[in-house]
Motif scaffolding. Structure first.
Motif, mmCIF file in Angstrom:
data_model
loop_
_atom_site.group_PDB
_atom_site.id
_atom_site.type_symbol
_atom_site.label_atom_id
_atom_site.label_comp_id
_atom_site.label_asym_id
_atom_site.label_seq_id
_atom_site.Cartn_x
_atom_site.Cartn_y
_atom_site.Cartn_z
ATOM 1 N N SER A 12 -3.311 10.556 -9.248
ATOM 2 C CA SER A 12 -3.013 10.969 -7.903
ATOM 3 C C SER A 12 -1.785 11.349 -7.549
ATOM 4 C CB SER A 12 -3.308 9.919 -7.119
ATOM 5 O OG SER A 12 -2.476 8.962 -7.059
ATOM 6 N N GLU A 13 -1.585 11.998 -6.360
ATOM 7 C CA GLU A 13 -0.274 12.248 -5.597
ATOM 8 C C GLU A 13 0.100 11.009 -5.283
ATOM 9 O OE1 GLU A 13 -0.720 15.215 -2.420
ATOM 10 O OE2 GLU A 13 -2.837 15.642 -3.099
ATOM 11 N N ASN A 14 1.540 10.869 -5.140
ATOM 12 C CA ASN A 14 2.256 9.732 -4.774
ATOM 13 C C ASN A 14 2.243 9.347 -3.405
ATOM 14 O OD1 ASN A 14 3.672 7.315 -4.925
ATOM 15 N ND2 ASN A 14 5.447 7.902 -5.704
ATOM 16 N N ASN A 15 1.279 9.053 -2.535
ATOM 17 C CA ASN A 15 1.402 8.760 -1.131
ATOM 18 C C ASN A 15 1.442 7.401 -0.845
ATOM 19 O OD1 ASN A 15 1.352 11.817 -0.961
ATOM 20 N ND2 ASN A 15 -0.591 11.666 -0.353
ATOM 21 N N VAL A 16 2.139 7.035 0.201
ATOM 22 C CA VAL A 16 2.225 5.712 0.828
ATOM 23 C C VAL A 16 0.616 5.429 1.266
ATOM 24 C CG1 VAL A 16 2.861 4.318 2.779
ATOM 25 C CG2 VAL A 16 4.452 5.862 1.536
ATOM 26 N N GLY A 17 0.315 4.189 0.897
ATOM 27 C CA GLY A 17 -1.223 3.565 1.302
ATOM 28 C C GLY A 17 -2.303 3.728 0.499
ATOM 29 N N LEU A 18 -1.969 4.405 -0.688
ATOM 30 C CA LEU A 18 -3.182 4.980 -1.585
ATOM 31 C C LEU A 18 -3.385 3.782 -2.231
ATOM 32 C CD1 LEU A 18 -5.286 6.705 -2.777
ATOM 33 C CD2 LEU A 18 -3.509 7.392 -4.434
ATOM 34 N N LEU A 19 -2.575 2.827 -2.543
ATOM 35 C CA LEU A 19 -2.724 1.557 -3.349
ATOM 36 C C LEU A 19 -3.762 0.600 -2.556
ATOM 37 C CD1 LEU A 19 -2.318 -0.266 -5.852
ATOM 38 C CD2 LEU A 19 -0.129 -0.746 -4.936
ATOM 39 N N ASN A 20 -3.249 0.558 -1.245
ATOM 40 C CA ASN A 20 -4.105 -0.232 -0.529
ATOM 41 C C ASN A 20 -5.401 0.103 -0.283
ATOM 42 O OD1 ASN A 20 -4.290 -2.620 1.302
ATOM 43 N ND2 ASN A 20 -3.850 -1.197 3.142
#
Length: 175
Positions: A12-20
């Motif tokens: 994936s792209e490294n974006n805030v909130g994806l892990l959540n």
């Protein structure tokens, strides 16, 4: 439905909130994440999530489909343990006097192919890399002597079969 261990790889792209959002997909299905590791991948600006679960294949296939619907996700795969090469790492903090007073501790270190990372007056730290069951065996062997601290990493894994992810990522990068 037979449950087994699966390693899910998410690029994936490294974006805030994806892990959540990804962890929420597992939460909705009441599937526990046994191990989680996130790192950069072989392609610049693309992250790789390595997620380990115990579940029926049908559920894992559906989860991977849901993960791929996330905007930032480029591609997700799942593999059985037999289809991957994987390792985990662990650190054990033990009282220093045991290193010198308990001969069995030295045998455990030798037999487990672990390394002494540091020795201080009050403690020493062992590092062990291997499969989950190897780390569990070492933990069980050391437990009667008293483990002051223990920490284990998430699984890191590569697939045995070639995956078309590199060409997919190169197309993504050239867009």
């Amino acid at each position: 439905m037979e449950k087994q261990w699966y390693t899910i790889s998410v690029y994936s792209e490294n974006n805030v909130g994806l892990l959540n959002r990804i962890s929420g997909i597992f939460l909705k299905r009441h599937i526990n994440i046994e191990s989680l590791n996130v790192s950069k991948s072989e392609i610049e600006n693309v992250s790789k999530f390595t997620i380990v679960v115990v579940a029926p294949e049908e559920w894992v296939r559906k989860i991977v489909g849901q993960i791929e619907k996330q905007v930032e996700v480029i591609k997700a795969y799942y593999h059985t343990d037999d289809e991957t090469i994987y390792q985990e790492s662990a650190l054990f903090k033990i009282a220093s006097d045991l290193l010198f007073d308990e001969r069995q501790i030295q045998n455990i270190i030798k037999e487990s192919n672990s390394q002494i990372v540091t020795v201080a007056r009050d403690f020493f730290v062992l590092a062990k890399t291997g499969r989950r069951h190897e780390i569990d065996q070492m933990h069980d062997a050391l437990e009667p002597y008293g483990i002051k601290q223990f920490v284990r990493s998430g699984r890191i894994a590569v697939s045995k079969a070639s995956m078309p992810i590199t060409s997919i990522l190169e197309e993504f990068q050239n867009q």
